[in-house]
Design an enzyme around this catalytic site. Structure first.
Site, mmCIF file in Angstrom:
data_model
loop_
_atom_site.group_PDB
_atom_site.id
_atom_site.type_symbol
_atom_site.label_atom_id
_atom_site.label_comp_id
_atom_site.label_asym_id
_atom_site.label_seq_id
_atom_site.Cartn_x
_atom_site.Cartn_y
_atom_site.Cartn_z
ATOM 1 N N LYS A 14 0.708 -1.320 -0.062
ATOM 2 C CA LYS A 14 -0.163 -0.087 -0.118
ATOM 3 C C LYS A 14 0.904 1.240 -0.068
ATOM 4 O O LYS A 14 0.910 2.130 -0.562
ATOM 5 C CB LYS A 14 -0.964 0.009 1.182
ATOM 6 N N ASN A 15 1.814 1.421 0.966
ATOM 7 C CA ASN A 15 2.633 2.355 0.896
ATOM 8 C C ASN A 15 3.597 2.743 0.048
ATOM 9 O O ASN A 15 4.053 3.964 -0.012
ATOM 10 C CB ASN A 15 3.386 2.438 2.448
ATOM 11 N N CYS B 51 -4.281 13.162 13.096
ATOM 12 C CA CYS B 51 -4.586 11.677 12.854
ATOM 13 C C CYS B 51 -4.636 11.098 14.263
ATOM 14 O O CYS B 51 -4.488 11.525 15.379
ATOM 15 C CB CYS B 51 -3.858 10.810 12.405
ATOM 16 N N ARG C 26 0.578 15.233 13.232
ATOM 17 C CA ARG C 26 1.189 14.845 11.941
ATOM 18 C C ARG C 26 1.589 15.968 11.176
ATOM 19 O O ARG C 26 0.881 16.025 10.085
ATOM 20 C CB ARG C 26 0.753 13.529 11.147
ATOM 21 N N ASP D 23 5.275 1.187 11.858
ATOM 22 C CA ASP D 23 3.883 0.258 11.367
ATOM 23 C C ASP D 23 3.547 -1.244 11.684
ATOM 24 O O ASP D 23 2.631 -1.696 11.718
ATOM 25 C CB ASP D 23 3.780 0.314 9.994
ATOM 26 N N ARG E 197 -8.356 -0.396 5.024
ATOM 27 C CA ARG E 197 -7.711 0.510 4.565
ATOM 28 C C ARG E 197 -6.159 0.030 3.933
ATOM 29 O O ARG E 197 -5.510 0.357 3.210
ATOM 30 C CB ARG E 197 -7.047 1.693 5.355
#
Ligand code: UD1
Length: 437
Positions: free
Chosen positions: A35-36, A130, A135, A320, A412
């Site tokens: 995803k990133n 967030c 952030r 993460d 997500r």
């Protein structure tokens, strides 16, 4: 009236995962695309005004849908099928990323650099805070200013323009290593006039992949994979076909799922070199880890060994994976200390893990995990993407049934997580529920 009433009730329907704990995971599973890396790569397609990009191994995730929606809004044409995204940005005319889309996903800030570089003007809504703390985006703005942009913030929008007509190469020294700001600086610098150097650049694999993508488009970038990047501006970038890399965070989460259940799994479609810090920690925890060029096999020990972890920029342990590691350490024989040097307050998962029976304290920005604790199933609430992953891991080992609510956070970033875990022997079903606020 009836229809309106129905709509209001229907809009409260959400998905939850119902997990029956206690199954040892066993078998083989293939990692999804990252995803990133997908997000900056999709943003980088905005740099080109002709042709069609063919992006393969793009995960089918809510974040990708949201980001594609943003590109649609700007005027791009997209088709997504079987993990391949076709993207044409030739008809993009709008340079404005609205709040309604940006608020759904902070990574929307990635359109700032490419829009500015291609059109000389970009307006991007401020993303806001967030779930795990402030952030800031100051480094993104600093990089654009160094390249010659004039920035103003008004009515909730970042307005960036180039008084000189074209961005100019510059030296950008980041005081803090930032994946997002490095990505934005790179995407702007590839169309700038002259040479740009970036020091203290993020060296995460996501940035390395973005560099490879830009180079394949025709950009000249030296230092790929390091913290010092040198970019020669170009104006001849082109649309390309590209294979996305695997998701190292999904991979780490699946390994943690095996380890927390005392299981044994093989992950295919991965590059173990990108996961050295995480694999080392699994070994410290007593797991047996074997790798080939594209697979990782993890065998759990009889008893997990407590293991301290500090999340820091790559190549260190990723932030993460911090929440998932905390969940894992609830089953280790002793006390583990977990520190997050990137997001100091990223501990929303801890109260929910404690509701499942974990004994975790927060002391001066460190999580102190006292293991082993017998977890017992209950209803828990997802608060952010990786926090939800940690709750699913805990549910896999908890006695009885765990219900993880607000699974949209998990969706997500994890492609068919319950399908993958069930293929390894877990017992998870997805159900709808009504949430009353
Ligand atoms: C990316 C990842 C996210 C991961 C994070 C850290 C994506 C879409 N997201 O997020 O999953 O958790 O990297 O590896 O790829 N900072 C500033 N000013 C800025 C920008 C960042 O001070 O302008 C600080 C942040 O507060 C944080 C640190 O820099 O302490 C790292 O943040 P950053 O790497 O930018 O995170 P993201 O790119 O948002």
């Amino acid at each position: 009236m009836v229809n309106i009433g129905f709509f209001i009730i229907a809009s409260n329907l959400m998905d939850k995962l119902v997990i029956k704990g206690g199954h040892r995971l066993k078998g083989c599973v293939t990692a999804s695309g990252s995803k990133n890396t997908s997000l900056p790569i999709i943003a980088a397609t905005l740099l080109v005004g002709s042709g069609t990009f063919r992006l393969h191994h793009i995960p089918d995730l809510q974040d990708i849908k949201t980001f594609t929606q943003l590109l649609h809004h700007l005027g791009a044409e997209t088709t997504f099928s079987e993990n391949t995204l076709l993207l044409s940005t030739r008809n993009v005319e709008s340079i404005q990323a609205p709040y309604e889309l940006v608020k759904k996903m902070r990574a929307s800030i990635y359109v700032l650099g490419p829009l500015l570089a291609r059109f000389g003007h970009a307006r991007v809504s401020l993303p806001g805070g967030c779930a795990f703390g402030p952030r800031p985006i100051d480094l993104h703005l600093m990089a654009m200013e160094k390249l010659g942009a004039q920035i103003s913030i008004e009515t909730g929008f970042i307005d960036a323009s180039i008084p000189g007509g074209k961005l100019r190469g510059a030296h950008i020294d980041f005081p803090v290593s930032s994946v997002g700001a490095t990505g934005n600086a790179l995407m702007a610098a590839v169309l700038a006039e002259g040479t740009t150097t970036i020091t203290n650049a993020a060296a995460e694999p996501e940035i390395e992949t973005l560099c490879q993508f830009l180079i394949a488009m025709g950009a000249t970038i030296r230092g790929t994979g390091t913290t010092e990047l040198e970019i020669e501006g170009s104006d001849a970038l082109q649309a390309i076909e590209f294979n996305n890399v695997f998701d190292r965070i999904e991979a780490g989460t699946l390994l943690a799922a095996a380890a927390i259940t005392g299981g044994e799994i093989t992950l295919n479609g991965v590059d173990p070199d990108q996961m050295k810090a995480v694999l080392k920690k699994f070994q410290h925890a007593g797991c047996q880890v074997e790798t080939t060029a594209n697979s990782i096999t993890l065998k759990s020990p009889q008893k997990l060994i407590p293991t301290d972890v500090t999340a820091k920029p790559y190549p260190a342990f990723p932030t993460d994976m911090q929440a998932q590691w905390i969940a894992l350490m609830t089953q280790a024989e002793g006390t583990s200390l977990i520190t997050d040097k990137i997001y100091h307050e990223r501990f929303n998962h801890i109260p929910e893990l404690n509701r499942l029976g974990a004994h975790i304290e927060i002391l001066k920005n460190k999580a102190v995990v006292h293991g082993p604790q017998k977890l017992s199933g209950t209803t828990v609430m997802s608060t952010d993407l990786r926090a939800s992953a940690s709750l699913v891991l805990a549910g896999l080992v908890a006695e009885g049934t765990t219900e993880v609510l607000r699974v949209y956070h998990l969706d997500r970033g994890y492609e068919q997580i319950e399908v993958k875990l069930n293929s390894l022997g877990a017992e998870i079903i997805r159900e709808k529920y009504k949430e009353f606020s």
